[in-house]
Design a protein around this motif. Structure first.
Motif, PDB file in Angstrom:
ATOM      1  N   LYS A  72       3.926 -16.151  93.979  1.00  0.00           N
ATOM      2  CA  LYS A  72       3.017 -15.123  93.468  1.00  0.00           C
ATOM      3  C   LYS A  72       3.575 -14.487  92.200  1.00  0.00           C
ATOM      4  CE  LYS A  72       0.925 -13.804  97.851  1.00  0.00           C
ATOM      5  NZ  LYS A  72       0.796 -12.739  98.852  1.00  0.00           N
TER       6      LYS A  72
ATOM      7  N   ILE B 253       3.172 -16.906  89.280  1.00  0.00           N
ATOM      8  CA  ILE B 253       1.771 -16.958  88.851  1.00  0.00           C
ATOM      9  C   ILE B 253       1.415 -15.684  88.097  1.00  0.00           C
ATOM     10  CG2 ILE B 253      -0.614 -16.902  89.685  1.00  0.00           C
ATOM     11  CD1 ILE B 253       0.361 -18.841  91.912  1.00  0.00           C
ATOM     12  N   SER B 254       1.842 -14.521  88.618  1.00  0.00           N
ATOM     13  CA  SER B 254       1.512 -13.265  87.945  1.00  0.00           C
ATOM     14  C   SER B 254       2.193 -13.185  86.579  1.00  0.00           C
ATOM     15  CB  SER B 254       1.879 -12.105  88.862  1.00  0.00           C
ATOM     16  OG  SER B 254       2.802 -11.263  88.316  1.00  0.00           O
TER      17      SER B 254
ATOM     18  N   VAL C 297       0.149 -15.295  84.217  1.00  0.00           N
ATOM     19  CA  VAL C 297      -1.093 -14.617  83.858  1.00  0.00           C
ATOM     20  C   VAL C 297      -0.824 -13.536  82.801  1.00  0.00           C
ATOM     21  CG1 VAL C 297      -2.908 -13.092  84.720  1.00  0.00           C
ATOM     22  CG2 VAL C 297      -2.300 -15.146  86.019  1.00  0.00           C
TER      23      VAL C 297
ATOM     24  N   PHE D  44      -0.283 -15.125  79.489  1.00  0.00           N
ATOM     25  CA  PHE D  44      -1.538 -15.637  78.953  1.00  0.00           C
ATOM     26  C   PHE D  44      -2.358 -14.514  78.349  1.00  0.00           C
ATOM     27  CE2 PHE D  44      -6.029 -16.787  79.543  1.00  0.00           C
ATOM     28  CZ  PHE D  44      -6.074 -17.909  78.748  1.00  0.00           C
ATOM     29  N   ARG D  45      -2.387 -13.374  78.977  1.00  0.00           N
ATOM     30  CA  ARG D  45      -3.173 -12.235  78.495  1.00  0.00           C
ATOM     31  C   ARG D  45      -2.610 -11.675  77.193  1.00  0.00           C
ATOM     32  NH1 ARG D  45      -4.255  -9.021  84.148  1.00  0.00           N
ATOM     33  NH2 ARG D  45      -5.781 -10.476  84.943  1.00  0.00           N
TER      34      ARG D  45
END
Length: 99
Positions: free
Chosen positions: A87, A90-91, A94, A97-98
């Motif tokens: 997790k 993945i976070s 993310v 990516f943002r």
């Protein structure tokens, strides 16, 4: 000195003198341009050296941060197991990516 020269010889002598002065001015301009270029080259070499040093510093910092990140991920895995670690990865992805 010019008393014994003919008008044609005097004209040629004046022309030669004018050409000599012209050539001297041209050489002086070329020398000044060359010196200016040498100064630019020296400045650019200094800038390249500073940028190289900055790149080396940033590369070292990046490696240290990668090691720290890997260490933190290992700690998370040890403390909370594979599920939480996944997790977190993945976070993190993310968030990257943002940004």
């Amino acid at each position: 000195p010019h008393g014994s020269l003919t008008k044609e010889e005097l004209r040629k002598e004046r022309r030669r003198e004018a050409n000599r002065r012209c050539v001297q001015r041209k050489r002086k301009r070329e020398q000044e341009a060359f010196q200016e270029l040498e100064g630019s080259v020296a400045k650019l070499r200094t800038e390249v050296q500073l940028l190289h040093e900055e790149l080396t510093r940033l590369d070292k910092e990046n490696k240290e941060l990668d090691e720290e990140n890997n260490s933190i991920q290992e700690e998370i895995y040890k403390m909370h197991g594979m599920e939480l670690s996944a997790k977190f990865v993945i976070s993190s992805a993310v968030m990257k990516f943002r940004n």
